[in-house]
Write a protein that holds these residues in place. Structure first.
Motif, PDB file in Angstrom:
ATOM      1  N   ASN A 306       0.811  -1.226   0.000  1.00 59.17           N
ATOM      2  CA  ASN A 306       0.000   0.000   0.000  1.00 59.17           C
ATOM      3  C   ASN A 306       0.841   1.271   0.000  1.00 59.17           C
ATOM      4  O   ASN A 306       0.309   2.371  -0.118  1.00 59.17           O
ATOM      5  N   LEU A 307       2.138   1.109   0.162  1.00 61.87           N
ATOM      6  CA  LEU A 307       3.013   2.288   0.173  1.00 61.87           C
ATOM      7  C   LEU A 307       3.406   2.618  -1.270  1.00 61.87           C
ATOM      8  O   LEU A 307       4.572   2.543  -1.659  1.00 61.87           O
ATOM      9  N   GLU A 308       2.389   2.992  -2.054  1.00 61.55           N
ATOM     10  CA  GLU A 308       2.617   3.097  -3.503  1.00 61.55           C
ATOM     11  C   GLU A 308       3.570   4.226  -3.875  1.00 61.55           C
ATOM     12  O   GLU A 308       4.491   4.046  -4.672  1.00 61.55           O
ATOM     13  N   LEU A 309       3.350   5.409  -3.267  1.00 61.00           N
ATOM     14  CA  LEU A 309       4.232   6.536  -3.591  1.00 61.00           C
ATOM     15  C   LEU A 309       5.664   6.218  -3.134  1.00 61.00           C
ATOM     16  O   LEU A 309       6.629   6.467  -3.858  1.00 61.00           O
ATOM     17  N   THR A 310       5.780   5.643  -1.950  1.00 61.76           N
ATOM     18  CA  THR A 310       7.120   5.310  -1.420  1.00 61.76           C
ATOM     19  C   THR A 310       7.845   4.370  -2.375  1.00 61.76           C
ATOM     20  O   THR A 310       9.037   4.534  -2.650  1.00 61.76           O
ATOM     21  N   ARG A 311       7.135   3.401  -2.905  1.00 62.83           N
ATOM     22  CA  ARG A 311       7.770   2.459  -3.844  1.00 62.83           C
ATOM     23  C   ARG A 311       8.183   3.166  -5.127  1.00 62.83           C
ATOM     24  O   ARG A 311       9.223   2.869  -5.699  1.00 62.83           O
ATOM     25  N   ARG A 312       7.365   4.127  -5.564  1.00 63.11           N
ATOM     26  CA  ARG A 312       7.743   4.864  -6.779  1.00 63.11           C
ATOM     27  C   ARG A 312       8.961   5.748  -6.512  1.00 63.11           C
ATOM     28  O   ARG A 312       9.826   5.915  -7.365  1.00 63.11           O
ATOM     29  N   VAL A 313       9.013   6.306  -5.292  1.00 65.12           N
ATOM     30  CA  VAL A 313      10.199   7.101  -4.933  1.00 65.12           C
ATOM     31  C   VAL A 313      11.432   6.206  -4.976  1.00 65.12           C
ATOM     32  O   VAL A 313      12.479   6.562  -5.530  1.00 65.12           O
ATOM     33  N   LEU A 314      11.313   5.000  -4.415  1.00 67.49           N
ATOM     34  CA  LEU A 314      12.466   4.075  -4.410  1.00 67.49           C
ATOM     35  C   LEU A 314      12.878   3.715  -5.839  1.00 67.49           C
ATOM     36  O   LEU A 314      14.065   3.635  -6.158  1.00 67.49           O
ATOM     37  N   ALA A 315      11.873   3.518  -6.706  1.00 68.41           N
ATOM     38  CA  ALA A 315      12.182   3.174  -8.095  1.00 68.41           C
ATOM     39  C   ALA A 315      12.947   4.321  -8.769  1.00 68.41           C
ATOM     40  O   ALA A 315      13.891   4.101  -9.535  1.00 68.41           O
ATOM     41  N   GLU A 316      12.523   5.555  -8.454  1.00 71.96           N
ATOM     42  CA  GLU A 316      13.200   6.717  -9.059  1.00 71.96           C
ATOM     43  C   GLU A 316      14.609   6.883  -8.476  1.00 71.96           C
ATOM     44  O   GLU A 316      15.538   7.276  -9.191  1.00 71.96           O
ATOM     45  N   VAL A 317      14.771   6.561  -7.189  1.00 73.10           N
ATOM     46  CA  VAL A 317      16.121   6.594  -6.596  1.00 73.10           C
ATOM     47  C   VAL A 317      17.009   5.584  -7.334  1.00 73.10           C
ATOM     48  O   VAL A 317      18.152   5.866  -7.694  1.00 73.10           O
ATOM     49  N   CYS A 318      16.453   4.394  -7.597  1.00 67.98           N
ATOM     50  CA  CYS A 318      17.239   3.363  -8.305  1.00 67.98           C
ATOM     51  C   CYS A 318      17.598   3.832  -9.723  1.00 67.98           C
ATOM     52  O   CYS A 318      18.600   3.415 -10.277  1.00 67.98           O
ATOM     53  N   ARG A 319      16.747   4.687 -10.312  1.00 71.71           N
ATOM     54  CA  ARG A 319      17.070   5.182 -11.657  1.00 71.71           C
ATOM     55  C   ARG A 319      18.229   6.190 -11.604  1.00 71.71           C
ATOM     56  O   ARG A 319      19.201   6.065 -12.332  1.00 71.71           O
ATOM     57  N   LEU A 320      18.119   7.169 -10.700  1.00 71.82           N
ATOM     58  CA  LEU A 320      19.113   8.249 -10.728  1.00 71.82           C
ATOM     59  C   LEU A 320      20.383   7.916  -9.955  1.00 71.82           C
ATOM     60  O   LEU A 320      21.454   8.413 -10.262  1.00 71.82           O
TER      61      LEU A 320
END
Ligand code: HEM
Length: 447
Positions: A306-320
């Motif tokens: 349910n921590l959808e935004l948090t997971r997207r933040v983590l995905a973006e951290v993994c990108r940059l």
């Protein structure tokens, strides 16, 4: 894709390579090469050593998926690492395959069996941090994130056989051994008999690692207590010839587990605090999500999805902040990629770090934007434009475990603390992407 008809790769000349190295080390060199090549297959002129730089998603598909068997871990980096992690999971061929099967089985079993324990370990580690630090205290991000990650992985990886203090000592020794391999990776042609910087530290650290692990493995075999954890899978498992793994093989795979499974997670969490501190509005949204999902209580396994935004933040951290800024492979046989001849034995350096910055695939690539990871936008993207966890036969086996545990750590930390990062943190390319210098977190308890 840029079309090349002349069968020659784009080349980055030696003077540019040296200029990049002098200006900011390997990462600056890669960024300069990336800006020049814009996805074209590129030859880096390092004098006698002339690796191909591969960043375009179509080329990555060729190397990792369509012709994956031709591009293997035979390069200097993997050979140097093999002195630490052996020829199981970090190797190639039948022994790697047998090891990978054991890892997948052990990880799936451990993550499922210890899901409650993982969430409880996150809660305990964060509560322990809260009890230890005074309001407004400054802590070292990498140290604290490593401490939290090690508490979380201990049951899943080791069935909690390793006392926490030993686990911390082991992780520290593995990190020293790993870092001291850099010279051996950079100068692979120097025989082992000729000393290089890092050799002594490597020898000391491997003695510490073996001193902790080998008695532990012997005790675990003697106790014959098997569980759903990864270490049990290794102890009970067999190699490619059907023989039980030796104590040394188990020890090497466990070292690989520390390298692959805990350092990358702790560093990615560190970069997450850096990114959130630079985007206070986003940090506030992440905090609101944590409050809504956790409801002021401790994290539970079901919360992670349910921590959808948090997971997207983590995905973006993994990108940059791509941990695997460079992933080397060696061509077993000659090949042609996009019209460019690749000789047998050539080294290819795949750089997900640069792929994640290609403007042809990422609008305003340097902007931190977790909105890139909504389902719809992911579907519309080239599947190889995003590969922080690799792709093909060696794709990371710990990706979903990482997102599960990291989302809970971010939520538990943000629901307990306001977190500031007072100084700017710049990345440095070691074997993984580390911060240059120390990253401080200023922690102010929210309650
Ligand atoms: C942010 C966290 C992580 C990142 C960025 C990451 C990244 C990667 C990458 C790029 C590879 C591919 C290497 C290659 O192609 O040669 C890889 C492989 C691997 N990762 Fe991860 N990883 C992470 C977390 C984990 C965790 C938590 C585990 C274990 C539980 C793990 C276990 C492995 C293993 C075993 C492999 C080797 C697979 C093989 O060679 O068959 N990783 N990882």
């Amino acid at each position: 894709m840029p079309t090349r008809t002349d069968n020659r790769p784009h080349t980055v000349a030696l003077r540019h390579v040296l200029g990049g190295l002098r200006a900011g080390g390997p990462l600056e060199l890669m960024e300069r090469a990336g800006r020049q090549s814009q996805g074209a297959l590129t030859r880096l002129d390092l004098g006698a050593f002339r690796p191909f730089l591969v960043t375009h998603p179509d080329h990555l598909r060729h190397v990792l998926r369509d012709h994956g068997a031709n591009y293997r871990r035979g390069t200097a980096m993997w050979k140097a690492m093999g002195r630490l992690t052996g020829l199981g999971i970090a190797g190639e061929g039948p022994q790697w395959r047998a090891s990978r099967d054991l890892w997948c089985k052990g990880l799936a079993g451990g993550a499922h069996a210890f899901a409650d324990g993982t969430a409880a370990a996150v809660a305990d580690a964060v509560a322990e941090l809260e009890a230890r630090v005074a309001a407004g205290a400054t802590v070292d991000a990498v140290t604290e994130m490593t401490r939290i990650v090690l508490r979380v992985v201990n049951p899943v990886f080791f069935g909690s056989r390793i006392p926490q203090r030993e686990c911390d000592r082991l992780a520290a020794a593995v990190a020293v051994a790993f870092d001291s391999l850099l010279w051996r990776m950079a100068l692979p042609f120097v025989p082992l008999a000729v000393p290089l910087p890092g050799d002594r530290a490597f020898a000391r650290a491997t003695r510490t690692v073996n001193g902790i692990l080998l008695p532990l493995i012997r005790r675990a075999r003697h106790a014959r207590h098997s569980g759903p954890d990864l270490m049990s899978a290794l102890l009970d498992g067999a190699d490619a010839d059907g023989r039980a793994l030796s104590d040394a093989q188990v020890a090497q795979d466990i070292v690989a587990l520390f390298v692959a499974g805990s350092e990358s997670s702790a560093l990615t969490l560190t970069w997450t605090w850096v990114a959130l501190a630079e985007h206070p509005g986003l940090a506030a949204e992440v905090r609101r999500e944590a409050d809504a999902v956790l409801g002021g209580g401790p994290p539970r396994p079901g919360h992670a999805r349910n921590l959808e935004l948090t997971r997207r933040v983590l995905a973006e951290v993994c990108r940059l902040y791509t941990m695997a800024w460079a992933v080397p492979r060696a061509a077993a046989a000659e090949d042609v990629i996009d019209g460019v001849a690749i000789p047998a034995g050539a080294t290819l350096v795949l750089s997900p770090y640069l792929t994640h910055r290609l403007p042809a695939f990422w609008e305003q690539p340097l902007r931190f934007d977790p909105g890139r990871f909504t389902e719809e936008r992911v579907r519309g993207r080239h599947p190889l434009a995003y590969l922080p966890f690799g792709d093909g036969p060696h794709q990371c086996v710990g990706q979903s475990f990482f997102f599960q545990q990291a989302a809970l750590v971010v939520a538990a930390m943000t629901s307990r603390f306001r977190i500031a990062v007072p100084t700017r943190a710049e990345p440095r390319a070691a074997v993984a992407l580390r911060p240059r210098g120390r990253v401080d977190l200023v922690l102010s308890p929210r309650r």
